[in-house]
Motif scaffolding. Structure first.
Motif, short mmCIF file in Angstrom:
data_model
loop_
_atom_site.label_atom_id
_atom_site.label_comp_id
_atom_site.label_asym_id
_atom_site.label_seq_id
_atom_site.Cartn_x
_atom_site.Cartn_y
_atom_site.Cartn_z
N VAL A 1 43.13 38.97 24.72
CA VAL A 1 42.21 39.07 25.84
C VAL A 1 42.18 37.72 26.56
O VAL A 1 42.00 36.69 25.93
N ALA A 2 42.39 37.73 27.85
CA ALA A 2 42.27 36.50 28.63
C ALA A 2 41.34 36.81 29.79
O ALA A 2 41.44 37.87 30.40
N TRP A 3 40.42 35.91 30.07
CA TRP A 3 39.42 36.25 31.10
C TRP A 3 38.90 35.00 31.78
O TRP A 3 39.07 33.88 31.29
N TYR A 4 38.30 35.20 32.92
CA TYR A 4 37.65 34.13 33.65
C TYR A 4 36.29 34.67 34.12
O TYR A 4 36.23 35.76 34.67
N PRO A 5 35.22 33.91 33.86
CA PRO A 5 33.89 34.47 34.14
C PRO A 5 33.68 34.88 35.60
O PRO A 5 34.00 34.12 36.50
N ASP B 1 41.59 30.40 35.40
CA ASP B 1 41.29 31.19 36.60
C ASP B 1 41.88 32.59 36.38
O ASP B 1 42.48 32.85 35.34
N GLU B 2 41.72 33.45 37.37
CA GLU B 2 42.19 34.82 37.18
C GLU B 2 43.71 34.92 37.24
O GLU B 2 44.29 35.85 36.69
N LEU B 3 44.34 33.99 37.95
CA LEU B 3 45.80 34.01 37.97
C LEU B 3 46.32 33.79 36.56
O LEU B 3 47.24 34.47 36.09
N PRO C 1 37.00 39.52 43.67
CA PRO C 1 37.70 38.28 43.97
C PRO C 1 38.79 37.96 42.95
O PRO C 1 39.86 37.45 43.31
N GLY C 2 38.54 38.28 41.71
CA GLY C 2 39.54 38.06 40.68
C GLY C 2 40.73 38.99 40.86
O GLY C 2 41.89 38.61 40.69
N ILE D 1 35.24 45.49 37.30
CA ILE D 1 33.83 45.85 37.38
C ILE D 1 33.42 45.56 38.82
O ILE D 1 33.09 44.42 39.17
N GLN D 2 33.48 46.60 39.65
CA GLN D 2 33.36 46.39 41.09
C GLN D 2 31.96 45.95 41.51
O GLN D 2 30.96 46.33 40.92
N ARG D 3 31.96 45.17 42.57
CA ARG D 3 30.73 44.68 43.16
C ARG D 3 30.97 44.53 44.64
O ARG D 3 32.11 44.65 45.12
N VAL D 4 29.92 44.20 45.38
CA VAL D 4 30.06 44.00 46.82
C VAL D 4 30.90 42.74 47.07
O VAL D 4 30.55 41.68 46.60
N GLY D 5 32.01 42.87 47.76
CA GLY D 5 32.92 41.83 48.25
C GLY D 5 32.80 40.38 47.80
O GLY D 5 32.61 40.10 46.63
N PRO D 6 32.94 39.45 48.75
CA PRO D 6 33.07 38.02 48.43
C PRO D 6 31.88 37.40 47.70
O PRO D 6 30.81 37.99 47.61
N SER D 7 32.07 36.16 47.26
CA SER D 7 31.17 35.56 46.28
C SER D 7 29.85 35.02 46.80
O SER D 7 29.04 34.57 46.02
N THR D 8 29.62 34.99 48.08
CA THR D 8 28.33 34.48 48.52
C THR D 8 27.55 35.60 49.18
O THR D 8 28.07 36.30 50.04
N GLY D 9 26.31 35.75 48.78
CA GLY D 9 25.48 36.79 49.40
C GLY D 9 25.12 37.88 48.43
O GLY D 9 24.11 37.82 47.75
#
Ligand SMILES: Cc1ncc(C[n+]2csc(CCOP(=O)(O)OP(=O)(O)O)c2C)c(N)n1
Ligand code: SF4
Ligand SMILES: [Mg+2]
Lengths: 350, 612
Positions: free
Chosen positions: B241-245, B280-282, B305-306, B329-337
């Motif tokens: 398992v490899a992951w980035y928070p 990172d996710e890459l 984003p990942g 684990i889907q969420r609303v778009g980009p990281s701010t807001g």
């Protein structure tokens, strides 16, 4: 008059300690330019693996993208190989080693692949001390995209077109030492003896080996004004030591003078001998090695040799406390916990 | 029948007042970092243990402390656990949002508020209860530092009294919540009791909402989707398992770390797994691919984003045919807001992630139980088809608390796909990595380290022939691309089939997936009860679409595709797949609030599109 001559017996082909010929370590025909430094490095890899008697099937070749990264196709066809994406081979190598800790991972990258697009993954690979050999075939340019400067190009060096590089170079060796790699050195594709000894020692090491090998690009960066040309290396290479290697299985021993030579015992019992050409240099000190590298930049020398070596640091595999069997082939009986485990977890959640 | 039971109030109390039993949503408005999570869990658990179907949904900001947070508990005797649009009981703890929170209530709702907030003058169509939290907390919590946290337990007591939650269950829930901390348990319980007693002697009930023991949750569990997924992965035999928070995925690998430490250490005391926090996710997906190539069951978990960062590697894995599982684990778009709000907005970007001709197998779990079972499906499909498989969960499923039947132990043996061992190679004399031997498009592979001189092959991206030799020949490329496509076609009959409900004879079909399911179930009842409209319903579980999808559209005049994104992403994907003559049957109902989908919105939208 008839004479009878006994047919001369064809001599048995030369084999190494596991009964393989050097042929068994060869790869496909190279498609790189004639004279490209990368080809010479491939040959050194073949020789080192042959002489060390490494089983080709144990080796996993990993690379990014570039002329250098194509080269794994040109040596050791009996080893699995993965030509991955530009600058991200370290993560692929990490995954492969986690899956099968028994592999001997050999990574081949370029200076563009490592020091520009891949610098992030390079840094984190060095920090983890993953057991692998990471070779940068360093020509100061992007060969495959036709000769643009890379981030290891020296300040003031010029492209064929006359364009001058005015940014400072990244010293991948200094970086690797600072970040935690446990075997760091620089060599030159044209220095057969030194490179060969360093590669053999690399095979014997358990931890990250980072070798920056200056490897001239004859097509785009071998002219006057280049600091990565054959001529420049001939004039400016400054070896720190005379490197020799005595594998564990070799019984014949040559005397050495402990006053001038440091002997390091590797993980498998092999011995790396560094005959000092510089009296004061101590390859077990991070501080000293980085200091000496910075000094070389100031003096305009291309320092080569084994810069740093630590044979005691735990590897990433040790840190993760991985079981001895490769994770890849653990049976279902080991990887799927029993019914009672699920029942226990479900009870907790009720 | 209506979804709420209104029965005359028994005996004492206000004259003519109705009681609404086991049908309400309770919203606690606080600021994040104030420690209300334990209180909310206690409330949720108490209701659950009284046998009442419940769900708990946390609406939180992308912040560590000090921003508004709402936690909604729904209790519903009919088992509806989707978010309810209307709030029935508001616990207003946040001064900043209190006015808005009150103003958005529907008439008849109850409001519990902190006395100094003085909210009761805002409206005269609500029932207000003032609670002097500071006065109540001081005597039970001598340590001033802790009062901010303990204060939250006071409202648990007040709510318990007003809604008639059984105190014995509240006590049990407090004990479980603070199982390893006896002192904290005692302190919190004292606060609950202080709230309860205050309400008993000072508040007169004027609202209709009460709960009553029933028996609809016996034997069930409460779990969030990410923990369920983690369990599923463990039982599916994951090894690397490899992951980035990234929210909302982090709790998946974090749960997995906990479970694996407990249950996957071998007899030798060593780990039968590797879990690595990548840079990172890459790197995370690179490790997954390296491990998959070398034969591990490997996975990562991320969010939009990942996924974007994983795009390049995904293309390589597709062309080089390397297995791996990616939880999105889907969420609303980009990281701010609004990164901490839920959505189903990565359907298209994930389906075709990367450069070149690529398309990927997607699975759509709608419940924790499916997070658990689809984990094995995902690994089996990935290794069988030698490709990446994406499991498309979302924030609502991943991070919220769901009621579930206990998970069934997996009966299917693990499928490791077509991997040749040394012995196989001896028998066959060799192999061609990318040759379609079996007619299903899937070649045989070997793992690095296989001790046979013919085992090795060279892995690269686009240019290779059947024997994995380097090739730039157009025919090699074309053949290869066609074969990879054949795998995808083969996958149609291997992926989980949709769930179809209804008589099959209705004019209206509803097509949805993932967490929308819970709102759809309730909305179909609303349509039946309130409008006498019957519908059929297909819940998608996977892409590529199986035969049943085309058939469902063929059988219905109008098919409403309900999804939680703006651009009708699933409908677009369907349009690429269905017969052209069917396309005009599809209509879209889209929900982009960032809140979990509710039934009322679907019902209203569908009715207005039906012209009613
Ligand atoms: C994402 C991405 N960007 C750009 C490229 C184009 N590209 C291919 S090789 C290369 C540079 C390689 O340079 P280096 O690693 O020094 O290898 P060399 O050819 O010099 O041996 C670049 C930029 C690519 N393949 N992928
Ligand atoms: S272009 Fe340069 S680096 Fe590439 S093969 Fe030719 S000489 Fe080597
Ligand atoms: Mg280069």
């Amino acid at each position: 008059m008839a004479t009878t001559t006994a047919p001369s017996p064809t001599p048995a082909p030369k084999t190494n300690r596991i009964g393989l010929q050097v042929l068994d370590y060869r790869g496909g025909k190279t498609t790189l330019c004639a004279g490209c430094g990368h080809n010479a490095i491939s040959e050194r890899i073949v020789d080192a693996m042959y002489e060390m008697g490494v089983k080709p099937e144990r080796v996993a070749k990993l690379s990014g993208i570039g002329c250098s990264s194509k080269s794994p196709a040109y040596f050791m066809s009996r080893s699995h190989s993965f030509n991955s994406v530009h600058g991200r081979m370290p993560s692929v190598a990490t995954g492969a080693m986690l899956a099968n800790r028994n592999l001997l991972a050999l990574g081949v990258s370029g200076d563009g692949d490592t020091a520009s697009i891949g610098v992030g993954q390079f840094i984190h690979l060095m920090r983890r001390n993953l057991p692998m050999i990471y070779i940068i075939e360093d020509n100061g340019v992007y060969g495959l995209t036709k000769g643009q400067f890379s981030a290891t190009a020296d300040m003031g060096s010029t492209l064929k077109s006359g364009v001058i590089n005015d940014l400072p170079p990244i010293d991948t060796c200094a970086m690797a030492i600072q970040l935690g790699a446990t075997f760091v050195g620089r060599s030159f594709s044209g220095d057969k003896k030194q490179l060969q000894s360093m590669l053999k020692a690399a095979i014997a090491h358990k931890g990250t080996v980072m070798l920056d090998v200056v490897s001239p690009c004859v097509t785009f960066n071998d002219h006057d004004g280049s600091t990565k040309s054959y001529k420049y290396m001939k004039d400016h290479e400054e070896p720190l030591q005379e490197v020799s290697f005595v594998p564990v299985f070799e019984e014949i021993d040559v005397e050495y003078d402990p006053g001038t030579t440091v002997e390091v015992t590797m993980h498998d019992g092999s011995r790396l001998r560094l005959r000092k050409l510089e009296e004061a240099y101590d390859a077990s000190s991070r501080i000293e090695s980085v200091h000496r590298l910075m000094q070389a930049h100031e003096k305009g020398e291309v320092l080569t040799g084994v810069f740093y070596l630590d044979t005691h640091a735990p590897s990433f595999i040790d840190m993760l406390n991985l079981t001895d069997e490769p994770l890849a082939t653990l049976p279902e009986s080991v990887t799927r916990p029993g019914r009672e485990v699920l029942e226990e977890v479900m009870k907790e959640l009720m | 029948m209506a979804t709420t039971d209104v029965v005359p109030q028994e005996a004492s109390g206000q004259l003519g007042q109705k009681r609404i039993v086991n049908d309400m949503s309770i919203q606690v408005a606080t600021v994040n970092g104030s420690g209300s999570q334990s209180s909310n869990t206690v409330l949720l658990r108490s209701l659950f243990k009284m046998g009442i179907p419940v769900s708990g949904k946390n609406l939180f900001p992308s912040n560590i402390a000090g921003l508004p947070t709402w936690y909604t508990i729904r209790a519903n005797k009919d088992g509806y656990i989707a978010r309810k649009k209307e709030i029935d009981v508001l616990v207003a703890m946040n001064a900043e949002t209190a006015t808005d929170d009150v103003m958005s209530l529907t008439p008849g709702a109850a409001v519990l508020y902190d006395q100094p907030l003085n909210l009761s003058s805002l409206r005269d169509d609500l029932v207000f209860y003032a609670v002097p939290y500071d006065k109540l907390v001081a005597p039970v919590c001598p340590e001033a530092k802790l009062r901010k946290l303990v204060k939250n337990m006071i409202y648990v007591g007040v709510v318990a009294r007003l809604l008639e939650i059984e105190m014995a269950e509240v006590e049990n829930a407090v004990a479980k919540q603070f199982a390893k901390k006896a002192k904290a348990a005692a302190l919190n319980l004292a606060a609950v009791k202080a709230g309860y007693e205050y309400a008993a002697s000072n508040l007169t009930k004027h609202d209709p909402f009460v709960v009553k023991r029933m028996n609809k949750t016996a034997g069930k569990i409460i779990i969030d989707g990410n923990a369920a997924a983690a369990l599923g992965c463990m039982f599916a035999g994951v090894t690397v398992v490899a992951w980035y928070p990234i929210t909302p995925s982090s709790s998946l690998p974090e749960s997995l770390i906990d479970y694996m430490k407990d249950y996957r250490i071998g007899k030798d005391g060593k780990a039968t797994f590797a879990i690595v926090q990548a840079e990172d996710e890459l790197a995370a997906v690179g490790m997954v691919i390296g491990a998959g190539w070398a034969g591990a069951r490997s996975m990562t978990a991320t969010a939009g984003p990942g996924i974007s960062l994983m795009a390049e590697f995904t293309g390589l894995a597709y062309y080089a045919e390397i297995p791996g599982v990616i939880w999105n684990i889907q969420r609303v778009g980009p990281s701010t807001g609004l990164p901490t709000r839920t959505a189903q907005c990565d359907v298209l970007s994930t389906a075709f992630l990367s450069h070149g001709d690529t398309k990927h197998i997607l699975l759509f779990p709608s419940s924790p139980a499916e997070c658990f079972s689809m984990a094995q499906d995902a690994f089996d499909l990935a290794e069988h088809f030698q490709t990446l498989v994406f499991v498309m969960s979302d924030l609502d499923l991943g991070m919220n608390n769901w009621m579930s039947e206990p998970f069934a132990y997996p009966e299917k043996p693990i499928n490791r796909g077509k991997v040749l061992t040394k012995e196989d190679l001896e028998a066959r004399g060799g192999f061609a990595r990318y040759k379609d031997v079996d007619g299903d498009g899937i070649g045989y592979r070997t793992l690095p380290g296989t001790d046979h001189p013919a085992a090795a092959y060279f892995t690269r991206g686009s240019g290779h022939n059947e024997k994995s030799g380097y090739s730039e020949r157009p025919d090699d490329f074309e053949n290869n691309m066609e074969r990879i496509n054949k795998k995808f076609e083969t996958a149609r009959s291997f992926v989980p089939r949709p769930e179809v409900t209804g008589s099959g004879k209705e004019k209206i079909g509803i097509l949805a997936f993932g967490t929308s399911h819970w709102a759809i179930t309730e909305s179909r009842d609303q349509l039946r009860n309130e409008y006498k409209i019957e519908t059929d319903y297909l819940r998608l579980k996977a892409y590529p679409f199986t035969r049943e999808v085309q058939e469902f559209v063929e059988q219905h005049e109008r098919v409403y595709v309900v999804e939680q994104n703006r651009d009708s992403q699933m409908a677009s994907l369907l349009k690429l797949d269905l017969d052209a003559k069917l396309l005009t049957r599809l209509r879209s109902i889209n929900h982009i609030h960032g809140l979990p989908l509710d039934a009322r919105s679907v019902t209203d939208e569908l009715m207005s599109m039906e012209g009613k």
